[in-house]
Design an enzyme around this catalytic site. Structure first.
Site, PDB file in Angstrom:
ATOM      1  N   CYS A 122      33.549  52.126  56.076  1.00 54.76           N
ATOM      2  CA  CYS A 122      34.206  51.047  56.455  1.00 54.76           C
ATOM      3  C   CYS A 122      35.567  51.335  56.908  1.00 54.76           C
ATOM      4  O   CYS A 122      36.316  50.422  57.187  1.00 54.76           O
ATOM      5  CB  CYS A 122      34.182  49.978  55.587  1.00 54.76           C
ATOM      6  SG  CYS A 122      32.564  49.493  54.640  1.00 54.76           S
ATOM      7  N   HIS A 268      39.580  45.058  56.574  1.00 55.34           N
ATOM      8  CA  HIS A 268      38.378  45.088  56.618  1.00 55.34           C
ATOM      9  C   HIS A 268      37.776  43.921  56.040  1.00 55.34           C
ATOM     10  O   HIS A 268      38.297  43.516  55.101  1.00 55.34           O
ATOM     11  CB  HIS A 268      37.797  46.477  55.915  1.00 55.34           C
ATOM     12  CG  HIS A 268      36.428  46.445  55.628  1.00 55.34           C
ATOM     13  ND1 HIS A 268      35.443  46.299  56.628  1.00 55.34           N
ATOM     14  CD2 HIS A 268      35.620  46.566  54.515  1.00 55.34           C
ATOM     15  CE1 HIS A 268      34.190  46.380  55.866  1.00 55.34           C
ATOM     16  NE2 HIS A 268      34.493  46.646  54.691  1.00 55.34           N
ATOM     17  N   ASN A 299      30.008  41.491  56.147  1.00 53.94           N
ATOM     18  CA  ASN A 299      30.551  42.758  56.219  1.00 53.94           C
ATOM     19  C   ASN A 299      29.629  43.705  57.072  1.00 53.94           C
ATOM     20  O   ASN A 299      28.705  43.885  56.882  1.00 53.94           O
ATOM     21  CB  ASN A 299      30.576  43.492  54.654  1.00 53.94           C
ATOM     22  CG  ASN A 299      31.186  44.898  54.409  1.00 53.94           C
ATOM     23  OD1 ASN A 299      31.487  45.428  55.723  1.00 53.94           O
ATOM     24  ND2 ASN A 299      31.449  45.280  53.300  1.00 53.94           N
TER      25      ASN A 299
HETATM   26  C1  COA Z   1      30.082  41.878  45.341  1.00 50.01           C
HETATM   27  C2  COA Z   1      31.067  41.045  44.740  1.00 50.01           C
HETATM   28  C3  COA Z   1      31.050  39.936  45.669  1.00 50.01           C
HETATM   29  C4  COA Z   1      30.568  40.541  43.253  1.00 50.01           C
HETATM   30  O1  COA Z   1      31.326  39.690  42.980  1.00 50.01           O
HETATM   31  P1  COA Z   1      31.908  39.917  41.503  1.00 50.01           P
HETATM   32  O2  COA Z   1      32.752  38.614  41.057  1.00 50.01           O
HETATM   33  O3  COA Z   1      32.673  41.148  41.101  1.00 50.01           O
HETATM   34  O4  COA Z   1      30.665  39.561  40.661  1.00 50.01           O
HETATM   35  P2  COA Z   1      29.942  40.441  39.104  1.00 50.01           P
HETATM   36  O5  COA Z   1      29.242  41.631  39.809  1.00 50.01           O
HETATM   37  O6  COA Z   1      31.251  40.704  38.405  1.00 50.01           O
HETATM   38  O7  COA Z   1      29.201  39.478  38.449  1.00 50.01           O
HETATM   39  C5  COA Z   1      29.665  38.087  37.977  1.00 50.01           C
HETATM   40  C6  COA Z   1      28.609  37.283  37.478  1.00 50.01           C
HETATM   41  O8  COA Z   1      27.943  36.929  38.630  1.00 50.01           O
HETATM   42  C7  COA Z   1      26.437  37.413  38.336  1.00 50.01           C
HETATM   43  N1  COA Z   1      26.059  37.544  39.824  1.00 50.01           N
HETATM   44  C8  COA Z   1      26.182  38.765  40.230  1.00 50.01           C
HETATM   45  N2  COA Z   1      25.403  38.538  41.692  1.00 50.01           N
HETATM   46  C9  COA Z   1      25.114  37.337  41.661  1.00 50.01           C
HETATM   47  C10 COA Z   1      24.689  36.762  42.979  1.00 50.01           C
HETATM   48  N3  COA Z   1      24.405  37.027  44.039  1.00 50.01           N
HETATM   49  N4  COA Z   1      24.473  35.089  42.461  1.00 50.01           N
HETATM   50  C11 COA Z   1      24.781  34.652  41.286  1.00 50.01           C
HETATM   51  N5  COA Z   1      25.410  35.382  40.267  1.00 50.01           N
HETATM   52  C12 COA Z   1      25.557  36.694  40.595  1.00 50.01           C
HETATM   53  C13 COA Z   1      26.412  38.324  37.558  1.00 50.01           C
HETATM   54  O9  COA Z   1      25.414  38.746  36.920  1.00 50.01           O
HETATM   55  C14 COA Z   1      27.699  38.159  36.643  1.00 50.01           C
HETATM   56  O10 COA Z   1      26.996  37.316  35.765  1.00 50.01           O
HETATM   57  P3  COA Z   1      27.665  37.298  34.149  1.00 50.01           P
HETATM   58  O11 COA Z   1      29.126  37.211  34.008  1.00 50.01           O
HETATM   59  O12 COA Z   1      26.966  36.178  33.441  1.00 50.01           O
HETATM   60  O13 COA Z   1      27.374  38.802  33.596  1.00 50.01           O
HETATM   61  C15 COA Z   1      32.333  41.697  44.566  1.00 50.01           C
HETATM   62  O14 COA Z   1      32.155  42.580  43.632  1.00 50.01           O
HETATM   63  C16 COA Z   1      32.906  42.505  45.574  1.00 50.01           C
HETATM   64  O15 COA Z   1      33.080  42.104  46.703  1.00 50.01           O
HETATM   65  N6  COA Z   1      32.830  43.779  45.570  1.00 50.01           N
HETATM   66  C17 COA Z   1      33.513  44.765  46.604  1.00 50.01           C
HETATM   67  C18 COA Z   1      32.911  44.939  47.657  1.00 50.01           C
HETATM   68  C19 COA Z   1      33.579  45.461  48.713  1.00 50.01           C
HETATM   69  O16 COA Z   1      34.677  45.490  48.703  1.00 50.01           O
HETATM   70  N7  COA Z   1      33.164  46.535  49.418  1.00 50.01           N
HETATM   71  C20 COA Z   1      33.790  47.236  50.403  1.00 50.01           C
HETATM   72  C21 COA Z   1      32.928  48.592  50.757  1.00 50.01           C
HETATM   73  S1  COA Z   1      31.907  48.006  52.115  1.00 50.01           S
END
Ligand code: COA
Length: 343
Positions: A122, A268, A299
């Site tokens: 990215c 990004h 993304n």
């Molecule tokens: C992927 C992303 C959106 C997930 O969001 P998050 O807030 O970190 O989510 P988490 O993984 O901590 O999960 C939080 C909760 O949601 C749940 N969850 C995860 N995916 C889910 C989905 N698709 N739908 C519903 N719930 C979901 C998890 O099980 C967790 O539940 P819990 O609290 O009961 O354990 C986020 O981490 C993100 O954007 N990361 C960075 C991505 C990035 O910058 N990439 C750059 C490189 S390309």
């Protein structure tokens, strides 16, 4: 004493034109929900994404690049024959060799332009831009085409609820050329290979070469899953929020400007919460236009910054000559930030 005469490049480089291509098919969150246990509300609030584009078989990496590049070349007001180099950043071109850049250079009608692919996730657009600036100032090319292009739908595991909703397809391109004044600031870039495991391909292609497909993950139909991009979402999120704001500030410092001097911020497009957090940490004033293209594009990795740039200019939210901070970050982990004058 060296016998080599000094090369004659331009004093500075600038972005002269930008173009984008978004695949025809628009995919709403409802389609993603067919395969994962989630909700439209969760996806929107946790990532900011409402829709993304997925490419058809005809919308190949090369085809999307040619479309985006044609617009960028027209926007720059040059002929394809004047392009001296084509740099393509992608992680989703599935032929190891030759580089897709050579096909694109040929289809665009360049005059045997140098052409090569880079893999910088990215951050790929910033890496390409930095190479282009170097070539122009050093004198290896007068005009360089920098393309960020991805078909990430090919590398998405639609049954993985942590990533299924994140990725999209598309191509963005810019023409970089000579300038009489600075219009691309110093790049602050780097890599943190100790964090390589946080964003990676689920299975190496090597497993398919050896033919040993035992113990590979299976999909719900019992077939071996095609390799996909997987990530430790929270670890990447924290790194992006805390470390990338510092890199963005360093790029402003390197360009000799303060947040108040900016007109536009084009980070990004990974997560709208990361974007909002960076805006807060950098204390960007209200007048700075912030790209939030992720809402309808998802993304698109290397394509995300030029696609967002193109849309801001097309909608009139940004204008030619504006001063913009661009920052890309992702798999590697790698990053690149710089201040540019918009075309
Ligand atoms: C992927 C992303 C959106 C997930 O969001 P998050 O807030 O970190 O989510 P988490 O993984 O901590 O999960 C939080 C909760 O949601 C749940 N969850 C995860 N995916 C889910 C989905 N698709 N739908 C519903 N719930 C979901 C998890 O099980 C967790 O539940 P819990 O609290 O009961 O354990 C986020 O981490 C993100 O954007 N990361 C960075 C991505 C990035 O910058 N990439 C750059 C490189 S390309």
């Amino acid at each position: 004493m060296s016998k080599i005469k000094p090369s004659k490049g331009a004093p500075y480089a600038r972005i002269l034109g930008v173009g984008g291509y978004r695949p025809t098919r628009v995919v709403p969150n409802e389609v993603i929900l067919e395969k994962i246990d989630s909700s439209d509300e969760w996806i929107r609030s946790r990532s900011g994404i409402e829709t993304r584009h997925w490419a058809s078989p005809e919308e190949t990496v090369a085809a999307m690049s040619v479309e985006a590049s044609g617009k960028a070349i027209a926007d720059a007001g040059i002929d394809a024959g004047q392009i001296g180099a084509v740099v393509v950043s992608t992680v989703s071109h599935f032929s190891q060799t030759p580089a897709v850049a050579t096909e694109i250079a040929d289809r665009l009608g360049t005059n045997k332009a140098a052409a090569f692919d880079i893999s910088a996730g990215c951050a790929g657009f910033g890496y390409g831009l930095t190479l282009a600036k170097g070539m122009i100032v050093e004198g290896s090319a007068e005009y360089v085409l920098v393309i960020g292009v991805e078909r990430l739908s090919d590398l998405t595991d639609l049954e993985d609820r942590a990533t299924a909703f994140l990725f999209g397809d598309g191509a963005g391109a810019v023409v970089v050329g000579p300038s009489q004044e600075p219009a691309i600031g110093p790049t602050v870039w780097g890599s943190e290979g100790d964090k390589a495991q946080t964003i990676k391909q689920t299975v190496s292609w090597d497993r398919f070469r050896t033919g040993d497909l035992s113990e590979l993950p299976l999909d719900s139909a019992g077939n071996v899953k095609f390799p996909a991009i997987t990530q430790e979402g929270q670890a990447v999120f924290r790194w992006a929020v805390f470390e990338m704001a510092k890199v963005a500030q360093q790029a402003l410092d390197a360009a000799g400007i303060s947040p108040g001097d900016l007109d536009v911020f084009i980070p990004h497009q990974a997560n709208v919460r990361i974007i909002d957090s960076m805006v807060k940490t950098l204390k960007l004033p209200e007048h700075v236009t912030v790209a939030r293209d992720i809402r309808t594009t998802g993304n698109t990795s290397a394509a995300s910054i030029p696609l967002a740039m193109e849309r801001l200019l097309a909608t009139g939210e940004a204008k030619s000559g504006d001063t913009a901070l661009v920052i890309g970050f992702g798999a590697g982990l790698v990053y690149a930030a710089t201040v540019v004058t918009l075309p």
